[in-house]
Scaffold this motif. Structure first.
Motif, PDB file in Angstrom:
ATOM      1  N   PRO A   1       0.827  -1.209   0.000  1.00 16.49           N
ATOM      2  CA  PRO A   1       0.000   0.000   0.000  1.00 16.49           C
ATOM      3  C   PRO A   1       0.865   1.265   0.000  1.00 16.49           C
ATOM      4  O   PRO A   1       1.974   1.277   0.526  1.00 16.49           O
ATOM      5  CB  PRO A   1      -0.816  -0.102   1.301  1.00 16.49           C
ATOM      6  CG  PRO A   1      -0.251  -1.233   2.064  1.00 16.49           C
ATOM      7  CD  PRO A   1       0.683  -1.995   1.207  1.00 16.49           C
ATOM      8  N   ARG A   2       0.311   2.290  -0.609  1.00 12.79           N
ATOM      9  CA  ARG A   2       0.990   3.597  -0.610  1.00 12.79           C
ATOM     10  C   ARG A   2       0.492   4.416   0.570  1.00 12.79           C
ATOM     11  O   ARG A   2      -0.706   4.389   0.883  1.00 12.79           O
ATOM     12  CB  ARG A   2       0.686   4.343  -1.912  1.00 12.79           C
ATOM     13  CG  ARG A   2       1.281   3.687  -3.141  1.00 12.79           C
ATOM     14  CD  ARG A   2       1.001   4.515  -4.387  1.00 12.79           C
ATOM     15  NE  ARG A   2       1.454   3.808  -5.569  1.00 12.79           N
ATOM     16  CZ  ARG A   2       0.747   2.910  -6.259  1.00 12.79           C
ATOM     17  NH1 ARG A   2      -0.463   2.609  -5.878  1.00 12.79           N
ATOM     18  NH2 ARG A   2       1.259   2.333  -7.314  1.00 12.79           N
ATOM     19  N   ASP A   3       1.389   5.146   1.176  1.00 12.85           N
ATOM     20  CA  ASP A   3       0.996   6.037   2.291  1.00 12.85           C
ATOM     21  C   ASP A   3       0.593   7.390   1.768  1.00 12.85           C
ATOM     22  O   ASP A   3       0.953   7.842   0.741  1.00 12.85           O
ATOM     23  CB  ASP A   3       2.133   6.161   3.296  1.00 12.85           C
ATOM     24  CG  ASP A   3       2.365   4.836   4.007  1.00 12.85           C
ATOM     25  OD1 ASP A   3       1.383   4.119   4.239  1.00 12.85           O
ATOM     26  OD2 ASP A   3       3.541   4.568   4.314  1.00 12.85           O
TER      27      ASP A   3
END
Length: 193
Positions: free
Chosen positions: A191-193
């Protein structure tokens, strides 16, 4: 006679993809979860709601063949029930595909013969004919000739013309390999923050 892959060896959805997404019988579903079939078609064309032709088919159908019935899509009369499926089990056929209705669903699951149909109704069939056996039919909008490869699983039913089986199996295996690579790539996503 072809050597068709055994039931469950190839997923119906991927086989359909290998045929450019053709060959899937519209509206024909398994009558119990986990039902799978794979084998050459033995065809019956009958008037809606009449199963005399199915009884005639049992006189010549061979072990492993799949009984494929064009019943006109009729949902008002069951073409098969427990007693017919007991006969199918005794003859070791590969399964039943109905463009029509069935009944006695709990008993069909208990017997373990894979049955795929358009509908379920408690109403029994007529038995007066007319019918034809071992002729080209259509089931769920898909043409089926005697000897075509019919396969079914929880996603539904696909039909592969007899002359295309080897090519479709090879293409299906290539698609399965590609899907495995995509699954592996998906597992590496973060996942991207």
């Amino acid at each position: 006679m072809h050597n068709y892959p055994p039931p469950g060896a190839l997923p119906v959805a991927t086989v359909s993809d290998a045929m450019d997404r053709f060959g899937v019988a519209d509206g024909i579903r398994p009558l119990w979860p986990g039902a799978i079939l794979s084998g050459p078609a033995f065809t019956v064309w009958t008037r809606p709601g009449d199963n005399q032709g199915l009884h005639a088919a049992f006189e010549t159908i061979r072990r492993g063949e799949v009984l494929v019935v064009n019943g006109g899509g009729d949902a008002t009369r069951a073409l098969i029930g427990e007693l017919v499926v007991q006969k199918a089990k005794a003859l070791a056929i590969g399964g039943i595909v109905l463009d029509g209705a069935a009944r006695d669903v709990v008993e069909l699951a208990r017997l373990g013969v894979p049955v795929f149909a358009r509908a379920v109704t408690p109403a029994g069939p007529w038995k007066t004919g007319p019918y034809r056996t071992a002729v080209p039919v259509a089931v769920g909008g898909v043409p089926v000739s005697p000897g075509d490869w019919v396969l079914g699983d929880d996603d539904g039913v696909a039909v592969v013309p007899a002359g295309e089986v080897e090519d479709v199996v090879a293409r299906t295996h290539r698609l399965i390999e590609g899907e495995a690579e995509r699954r592996a790539a998906n597992r590496k996503l973060v996942p991207r923050d």
